[in-house]
Design an enzyme around this catalytic site. Structure first.
Site, PDB file in Angstrom:
ATOM      1  CG  ASP A   1      -7.292  -4.982   6.492  1.00  0.00           C
ATOM      2  OD1 ASP A   1      -6.872  -4.901   7.660  1.00  0.00           O
ATOM      3  OD2 ASP A   1      -7.802  -4.019   5.873  1.00  0.00           O
TER       4      ASP A   1
ATOM      5  CE  LYS B   1       7.753 -12.735 -14.031  1.00  0.00           C
ATOM      6  NZ  LYS B   1       8.420 -12.295 -15.233  1.00  0.00           N
TER       7      LYS B   1
ATOM      8  CB  ILE C   1      -0.505  -6.019  14.770  1.00  0.00           C
ATOM      9  CG1 ILE C   1      -0.012  -6.946  13.641  1.00  0.00           C
ATOM     10  CG2 ILE C   1       0.617  -5.765  15.778  1.00  0.00           C
ATOM     11  CD1 ILE C   1       1.101  -6.356  12.788  1.00  0.00           C
ATOM     12  CG  LEU C   2      -4.353  -1.458  17.835  1.00  0.00           C
ATOM     13  CD1 LEU C   2      -3.203  -0.947  18.694  1.00  0.00           C
ATOM     14  CD2 LEU C   2      -5.018  -0.284  17.092  1.00  0.00           C
TER      15      LEU C   2
ATOM     16  CG  ASN D   1      -0.239  -0.029   2.513  1.00  0.00           C
ATOM     17  OD1 ASN D   1       0.476   0.906   2.835  1.00  0.00           O
ATOM     18  ND2 ASN D   1      -0.386  -1.117   3.269  1.00  0.00           N
TER      19      ASN D   1
END
Ligand SMILES: Cc1cc2nc3c(=O)[nH]c(=O)nc-3n(C[C@H](O)[C@H](O)[C@H](O)COP(=O)(O)O)c2cc1C
Length: 404
Positions: free
Chosen positions: A281, A291, A311-312, A212
């Protein structure tokens, strides 16, 4: 330097004789760019390594090299030059100069200034590894520390003499960071802060993956601000091309699972957890070991995704969690999603920003969500904002957070 951390600070920059004098030209630029005023004072030996002309041009002030300089009206440069100073920084600090300082000698302008000072003194040693390891130097450095003098560095690595080891001067940028850090209030002294920053990278095959647009700038700025506030800081970073903030321990990971595992290993030793990373996510359920080829016969590949660990939420669920701070990047309805996410993750503080609009930018605008309501902080560059956020977090830390 976009922040105001050294604005208005007046520094006496004392240079003694060593090869590392060349680094002080760059340091002077960094300090003056940060709106500090720099008064250079050089020993006789320092002028053999770099000229006072160069240092005057870079600092924008006349350079002093002798205690017999008649430019100071009362002829007392050794007292007047440090009168307005917020600190004296000796960089580079030679073996000889450290010895002089440790013994309170006053046989030239710079040494006399240091003895006659009424402000903090910081020294940045620079010397050959054997000079550094010499028991006399080590005794002198121990004495300086005992006298309340800040010793910054030295660094380790290749030296001008061709040897490798301890003794080389910190680079100019690291010296700047150490000086800036010295001036920050130590509101997190004794605290241990664990942070995540940057994106994660979820591989599809050996050469491709999903990531991201998180740049890591906000998390790195927070790690820097926490270090400057006196905390021990451990930063777990996804793939980003950013310099490690001075004094911060950094661990690099790629995937969300690796970040989760690194956090869970480290977290028992920390009082505060700040999850700034933009963690993926989902990941693909099967990573191809070769590949994935584009061929005429083969259909466009399809992927199945599985959920990554949160994680949090995992940290917040621990039996004795640290003080947890989450970050949320939303593309709209921040007021609704911010508080909803805070409650769902079960954390006391969630910092919301309009993520996709701020990713990669140097400034940001955030809202603090907590049980008592939401507070908006004014838009600022990420370094300034990080300082403000660390101050907000420090205010909220329970006194008992060290005893877990
Ligand atoms: C080429 C050269 C390089 C030197 N580099 C260093 C050095 O990196 N660190 C150091 O402590 N002394 C170094 N010295 C020795 C100092 O310059 C010498 O001890 C001098 O007396 C220091 O004076 P000061 O402390 O008054 O500046 C070097 C000397 C020479 C000739």
């Amino acid at each position: 330097m976009a922040t105001a951390e050294l604005t208005g600070k007046h520094l006496v920059l004392g240079m003694s004789g060593g090869i590392a004098c060349y680094k002080i030209a760059e340091l002077t630029r960094l300090l003056t760019k940060a709106d500090a005023t720099v008064q250079v004072v050089m020993t006789e030996a320092a002028t053999q390594f770099i000229t006072p002309v160069t240092m005057q041009a870079l600092s924008g002030r006349p350079v002093y090299t002798s205690q017999w300089d008649a430019r100071v009206p009362n002829n007392m440069a050794h007292i007047d030059l440090s009168r307005e100073a917020d600190a004296i920084v000796i960089a580079p600090a030679s073996t000889d100069f450290l010895a002089k300082l440790a013994h309170g000698m006053a046989d030239d302008l710079l040494a006399t200034l240091c003895v006659a000072r009424d402000c903090p003194l910081l020294v940045v040693p620079a010397m050959n590894r054997q000079m550094w390891q010499n028991p006399a130097t080590q005794r002198n450095v121990a004495q300086l520390r005992a006298d309340g003098i800040e010793v910054l560095g030295p660094d380790s690595g290749p030296q001008a003499c061709g040897e490798v080891g301890d003794g080389r001067m910190l680079e100019a940028a690291a010296t700047y960071e150490a000086i800036a850090s010295f001036f920050q209030p130590k509101i997190l002294a004794g605290r241990r802060v664990l942070l995540t920053a940057g994106p994660t990278f979820e591989p599809l095959d050996p050469v491709r993956g999903i990531t991201n647009r998180s740049s890591g700038k906000m998390g790195f700025a927070l790690a820097r601000a926490a270090q400057q506030a006196g905390a021990d800081v451990h930063l777990i970073a996804g793939p980003v091309a950013l310099e490690t903030p001075w004094g911060v321990i950094r661990e690099d990971v790629q995937t969300a699972q690796q970040m989760h595992d690194a956090v869970m290993r480290a977290v028992p030793d920390y009082d505060v957890f700040i999850g700034v990373a933009a963690v993926a996510d989902w990941r693909v359920d099967h990573i191809s070991d070769h590949k994935i080829k584009k061929t005429a016969e083969r259909a466009i590949p399809a992927f199945n995704f599985v959920e990554n660990p949160d994680i949090l939420a995992a940290v917040a669920k621990l039996p004795h969690p640290p003080y947890c701070v989450g970050f949320a990047a939303e593309s709209g309805d921040l007021d609704v999603h911010g508080e909803e996410k805070r409650v769902r993750k079960n954390v006391p503080l969630l910092i919301g920003n309009l993520g996709p609009l701020t990713f990669g930018l140097d400034d940001n605008e955030v809202v603090l969500f907590e049980a008592s309501g939401a507070t908006k902080l004014p838009r600022a560059d990420k370094r300034t904002l990080a300082g403000a956020l660390i101050a907000e977090i420090a205010k909220r830390l329970p006194d008992t957070s060290l005893i877990r």
